[in-house]
Design a protein around this motif. Structure first.
Motif, PDB file in Angstrom:
ATOM      1  N   ASN A   1       8.773  16.989  24.001  1.00 55.76           N
ATOM      2  CA  ASN A   1       9.560  17.666  22.947  1.00 55.76           C
ATOM      3  C   ASN A   1       8.851  17.681  21.598  1.00 55.76           C
ATOM      4  N   VAL A   2       7.772  16.886  21.481  1.00 58.51           N
ATOM      5  CA  VAL A   2       7.031  16.869  20.212  1.00 58.51           C
ATOM      6  C   VAL A   2       6.114  18.083  20.161  1.00 58.51           C
ATOM      7  N   LEU A   3       6.242  18.879  19.090  1.00 66.98           N
ATOM      8  CA  LEU A   3       5.438  20.106  18.950  1.00 66.98           C
ATOM      9  C   LEU A   3       3.986  19.748  18.646  1.00 66.98           C
ATOM     10  N   PHE A   4       3.090  20.598  19.093  1.00 69.41           N
ATOM     11  CA  PHE A   4       1.649  20.338  18.903  1.00 69.41           C
ATOM     12  C   PHE A   4       1.013  21.574  18.271  1.00 69.41           C
ATOM     13  N   LEU A   5       0.653  21.454  16.980  1.00 65.21           N
ATOM     14  CA  LEU A   5       0.046  22.583  16.257  1.00 65.21           C
ATOM     15  C   LEU A   5      -1.392  22.267  15.887  1.00 65.21           C
ATOM     16  N   GLY A   6      -2.277  23.239  16.056  1.00 63.23           N
ATOM     17  CA  GLY A   6      -3.656  23.131  15.573  1.00 63.23           C
ATOM     18  C   GLY A   6      -3.852  24.223  14.531  1.00 63.23           C
ATOM     19  N   THR A   7      -4.509  23.884  13.415  1.00 61.39           N
ATOM     20  CA  THR A   7      -4.658  24.912  12.376  1.00 61.39           C
ATOM     21  C   THR A   7      -5.644  25.996  12.808  1.00 61.39           C
ATOM     22  N   ASN A   8      -6.779  25.590  13.400  1.00 59.96           N
ATOM     23  CA  ASN A   8      -7.831  26.565  13.763  1.00 59.96           C
ATOM     24  C   ASN A   8      -8.810  25.905  14.717  1.00 59.96           C
ATOM     25  N   THR A   9      -9.677  26.734  15.302  1.00 59.46           N
ATOM     26  CA  THR A   9     -10.591  26.182  16.319  1.00 59.46           C
ATOM     27  C   THR A   9     -12.062  26.462  16.000  1.00 59.46           C
ATOM     28  N   ASP A  10     -12.388  26.675  14.716  1.00 58.00           N
ATOM     29  CA  ASP A  10     -13.803  26.851  14.337  1.00 58.00           C
ATOM     30  C   ASP A  10     -14.582  25.620  14.817  1.00 58.00           C
TER      31      ASP A  10
END
Ligand code: PLP
Ligand code: CA
Length: 304
Positions: A175-184
């Protein structure tokens, strides 16, 4: 996709190209500046586009500053842009959670750009700063904050094994959301130096958490849809300018924008030649409509 050298266009073809778009989206680092050093004539070109009546938006994958701080940087470097016409991934992450009416705490791997943007929308956070404590017994037990409902991974020079332990442990709860800002993957650096970018950190946490992050920045759908919906643009009359093919040009190609690659940053002429000769579809997708050495190259023609 042609990947035409802009400099080889006739004067008439250049005019036709400039008439073919009324919105300009530009990447920042590698196109407009390198860290704090403005690239020659980039400000004049962007300001000139605005004088011609074109709408201009700055779109950066950088999460280390807030939108307000990027707008300040632009002013200092003589770019005329308001924060409303600027997208950065720190702001995207905060807006993403705000739109979900997120009320819990975020565990942040990242810098103050992200935490200040979260403060701005009233979202609690923990985690930033050094966290290098490794016990002699390798006992990584820590007091889990039961209120953590999301993990954000952005650029963090204090990235460490203890942070991996914490992020992956929070993410063990589906249930914990997983966000990544970018993949450079990397930053541009000299030949014998490799500086890992945020993508290296996001992929690291994905590996130990055994989950995929929702990535918000270029070339992912979240930012593409946001650009199209918030700015109400006509994709075919929009030009995307960038120095990194697998973020900027790919974003343009996926969303039906025209694309211009500048060779003043990450992607090189060697890369272009390799992809031009490749039969692999993913390589073909990285080819821009046009390329030129620097954004400043456009100035001579624009001022004619
Ligand atoms: N992320 C960080 C931390 C950076 O420092 C940079 C460039 O300086 C980027 C991402 C890439 O930014 P842009 O999308 O403007 O090239
Ligand atoms: Ca760039």
């Amino acid at each position: 996709m042609a990947a035409v050298n802009f400099q080889t266009l006739s004067s008439e073809e250049k005019n036709k190209f400039f008439d073919s778009f009324d919105t300009v989206l530009t990447d920042c680092d590698g196109v407009l500046w390198m860290e704090m050093n403005p690239l020659h004539h980039s400000a004049e070109v962007m300001n000139h586009f605005q004088d011609m009546g074109k709408r201009v938006f700055f779109v950066t994958n950088n999460s280390t500053k807030t939108r307000e701080e990027f707008a300040d940087k632009c002013r200092i470097l003589n770019f005329r842009i308001s924060k409303d016409n600027l997208l950065c991934t720190s702001n995207l992450a905060a807006q993403y959670l705000k739109n979900l009416n997120f009320k819990k705490t975020v565990y942040v791997i990242g810098k103050s750009g992200i935490t200040k943007e979260l403060d701005e929308v009233g979202i609690k956070h923990i985690g930033t700063g050094p966290d290098n404590v490794i016990s002699p017994t390798r006992n990584f037990k820590f007091d889990k904050d039961p209120d953590v409902g999301a993990v954000i991974v952005g650029y963090d020079e204090f990235f460490s094994y203890p942070k991996m332990v914490k992020a992956a442990s929070y993410l063990a709860d589906p249930n914990v959301l997983f966000l990544g800002t970018n993949t450079d993957e990397r930053f541009p650096a000299s030949d014998n130096l490799v500086i890992p970018g945020t993508g290296s950190l996001v992929r690291c946490i994905e590996t130990c958490a055994e989950r995929k992050a929702t990535v918000l920045g270029k070339p992912e759908p979240y930012i593409g849809n946001l650009i199209k919906n918030r700015f109400n643009i006509n994709p075919s009359r929009t030009l995307m300018i960038g120095d990194r093919a697998n973020t900027d040009i790919l974003l343009g190609r996926r969303n039906g924008f025209q694309t211009l690659l500048v060779l003043s940053g990450v992607t090189s002429m060697d890369d272009l030649e390799k992809w031009k000769g490749s039969k692999i579809e993913e390589d073909q997708e990285l080819l821009p409509d046009y390329y030129t050495n620097t954004l400043g190259d456009l100035l001579t023609h624009l001022k004619k």
